[in-house]
Design a protein around this motif. Structure first.
Motif, short mmCIF file in Angstrom:
data_model
loop_
_atom_site.label_atom_id
_atom_site.label_comp_id
_atom_site.label_asym_id
_atom_site.label_seq_id
_atom_site.Cartn_x
_atom_site.Cartn_y
_atom_site.Cartn_z
N MET A 120 1.00 -24.43 2.97
CA MET A 120 0.79 -24.81 1.44
C MET A 120 1.44 -26.00 1.14
O MET A 120 1.14 -26.97 0.49
CB MET A 120 0.87 -23.84 0.39
N ILE A 121 2.84 -25.99 1.61
CA ILE A 121 3.76 -27.24 1.23
C ILE A 121 2.97 -28.51 1.86
O ILE A 121 2.85 -29.58 1.17
CB ILE A 121 5.10 -26.97 1.74
N LYS A 122 3.11 -28.64 3.25
CA LYS A 122 2.37 -29.67 3.65
C LYS A 122 1.20 -30.02 3.30
O LYS A 122 0.56 -31.16 2.88
CB LYS A 122 2.37 -29.65 5.33
N ARG A 123 0.28 -29.11 3.08
CA ARG A 123 -1.10 -29.31 2.38
C ARG A 123 -1.11 -29.95 1.26
O ARG A 123 -1.93 -30.92 0.89
CB ARG A 123 -1.94 -28.01 2.44
N SER A 124 -0.35 -29.41 0.10
CA SER A 124 -0.09 -30.01 -1.09
C SER A 124 0.52 -31.53 -0.92
O SER A 124 -0.09 -32.36 -1.63
CB SER A 124 0.83 -29.02 -1.89
N LEU A 125 1.49 -31.57 -0.18
CA LEU A 125 1.90 -33.08 -0.04
C LEU A 125 0.87 -33.98 0.64
O LEU A 125 0.53 -35.20 -0.18
CB LEU A 125 2.96 -33.11 0.85
N TYR A 126 -0.05 -33.55 1.52
CA TYR A 126 -1.01 -34.42 1.92
C TYR A 126 -2.30 -34.60 0.87
O TYR A 126 -2.60 -35.98 0.55
CB TYR A 126 -1.88 -33.74 2.85
N TYR A 127 -2.49 -33.69 -0.01
CA TYR A 127 -3.40 -34.04 -0.98
C TYR A 127 -2.90 -34.81 -2.16
O TYR A 127 -3.66 -35.64 -2.77
CB TYR A 127 -4.06 -32.56 -1.78
N TRP A 128 -1.54 -34.66 -2.40
CA TRP A 128 -1.00 -35.56 -3.38
C TRP A 128 -0.94 -36.76 -2.95
O TRP A 128 -1.38 -37.73 -3.80
CB TRP A 128 0.59 -35.13 -3.61
N SER A 129 -0.63 -37.11 -1.78
CA SER A 129 -0.60 -38.39 -1.24
C SER A 129 -2.07 -39.10 -1.27
O SER A 129 -2.01 -40.35 -1.61
CB SER A 129 0.00 -38.53 0.27
N LYS A 130 -3.10 -38.39 -1.30
CA LYS A 130 -4.44 -39.11 -1.11
C LYS A 130 -4.79 -39.29 -2.59
O LYS A 130 -5.28 -40.50 -2.81
CB LYS A 130 -5.46 -37.93 -0.68
N LEU A 131 -4.49 -38.40 -3.45
CA LEU A 131 -4.86 -38.70 -4.93
C LEU A 131 -3.92 -39.79 -5.49
O LEU A 131 -4.52 -40.59 -6.06
CB LEU A 131 -4.39 -37.54 -5.79
N LYS A 190 -0.94 -44.03 -11.55
CA LYS A 190 -0.54 -42.96 -12.43
C LYS A 190 0.32 -41.97 -12.07
O LYS A 190 0.39 -41.66 -10.67
CB LYS A 190 -1.83 -42.54 -13.08
N ARG A 191 1.28 -41.31 -12.66
CA ARG A 191 1.81 -40.20 -12.31
C ARG A 191 0.65 -39.19 -11.74
O ARG A 191 -0.28 -38.86 -12.40
CB ARG A 191 2.56 -39.47 -13.72
N THR A 192 0.93 -38.45 -10.67
CA THR A 192 0.23 -37.73 -9.94
C THR A 192 0.91 -36.32 -9.61
O THR A 192 1.94 -36.33 -9.30
CB THR A 192 -0.21 -38.30 -8.58
N ILE A 193 0.15 -35.15 -10.27
CA ILE A 193 0.54 -33.73 -10.15
C ILE A 193 -0.31 -32.74 -9.53
O ILE A 193 -1.52 -32.91 -9.96
CB ILE A 193 0.95 -33.30 -11.63
N CYS A 194 0.14 -32.06 -8.43
CA CYS A 194 -0.41 -31.09 -7.91
C CYS A 194 -0.05 -29.95 -8.31
O CYS A 194 1.20 -29.53 -8.39
CB CYS A 194 -0.40 -31.21 -6.41
#
Length: 289
Positions: free
Chosen positions: A86-97, A112-116
């Motif tokens: 979940m940590i790497k997955r979340s970081l990956y999707y955050w970076s894409k956003l 913009k400020r980006t929040i997962c």
């Protein structure tokens, strides 16, 4: 009335919290989670489509995306099963956003400020708290580099009995845990957004088409979880087999060393001992020394 659908199912969660008809539900949840100095007053909800292809695809992400009146990009994902990444997955999707906000040649200042926000129906982090939020900070002084990156984990099973329901995030997690509980019945009497969410859940639960889609999604996720469990089982089995093999090899090595010691005591030469035991000359020299 038929039994209520599970609001923790991503299909249901997206219909309730990602609905353009009831933006106040999402606004309330975001203010409860982020606790911003300036309250979020409006949201623009993205990717509201929920077609059959998405529902039947076990790799699809039925998450909630939105931009807020505070000029933030938000992504909310709910997970029923621990996929151990979940940590790497979340970081990956955050970076894409974050990176997808810019087209070539555009200025970084528009980012913009980006929040997962990850809602987990299992315990994952070492912390005892049910809600954890992370930002970029200096490792020695704890000084914040920027608030442009923020990742939250909400672990539903860690919510303790007797938690303060005046905290809106606690109220929302109680709703996700058990929307038919006495606690939620009491909360919906005093909190408009909880009542709206419950009404939408009841509407979905009594809609035959929605219930059919729910069953399809439940089967898809069950198949995914079964595949994950099977892969986990095979991994454990492989690990056990490797452990047994290594154990046998260690046992054989120990026996060879004992034989070598006896042969050294008998005064036999190193080459003969090596040939008999299969040990390297360097290993035999260590025994002699």
């Amino acid at each position: 009335m038929k039994g209520l659908l599970d609001p923790k199912m991503d299909f249901v969660f997206k219909n309730i919290f990602g609905s353009e008809k009831n933006p106040n539900i999402l606004i309330s949840f975001l203010n409860a989670t982020l606790k911003p100095k300036d309250l979020i007053t409006s949201v623009e909800i993205k990717n509201t489509d929920l077609n059959k292809g998405y529902i039947e695809d076990k790799f699809s992400r039925l998450d909630v995306k939105a931009t807020t009146s505070n000029n933030e990009i938000i992504n909310i994902e709910i997970q029923l099963k621990n996929e151990y990444n979940m940590i790497k997955r979340s970081l990956y999707y955050w970076s894409k956003l974050y990176s997808e906000q810019l087209n070539e040649g555009e200025d970084y200042s528009i980012l913009k400020r980006t929040i997962c926000i990850n809602i987990l129906n299992f315990k994952y982090l070492k912390t005892r708290k049910f809600h954890s939020g992370y930002r970029l900070k200096e490792i020695y002084s704890n000084e914040e580099l920027s608030d442009v990156a923020e990742i939250h984990f909400i672990e539903i099973p860690k919510l303790e009995e007797g938690s303060d329901e005046k905290d809106m995030l606690v109220a929302w997690i109680e709703f996700l845990k058990d929307p038919e509980s006495e606690k939620v019945r009491s909360l919906e009497m005093s909190i408009d957004e909880i009542r709206q969410a419950k009404d939408e859940l009841i509407r979905m639960s009594n809609d035959d088409t929605q219930r059919e889609l729910y069953e399809m999604r439940a089967k898809t996720l069950k198949d995914k979880i079964s595949a994950l469990n099977e892969a986990e089982r095979k991994g454990m089995q492989k690990g056990m087999q490797k452990g047994i093999k290594e154990g046998m090899q260690k046992g054989e090595k120990k026996k060879a060393l004992e034989i070598a010691k006896s042969m050294i005591d008998m005064g036999l030469d190193k080459k003969t001992i090596s040939k008999t035991t299969g040990l390297d000359l360097s290993e035999i020299e260590k025994l002699i020394n």
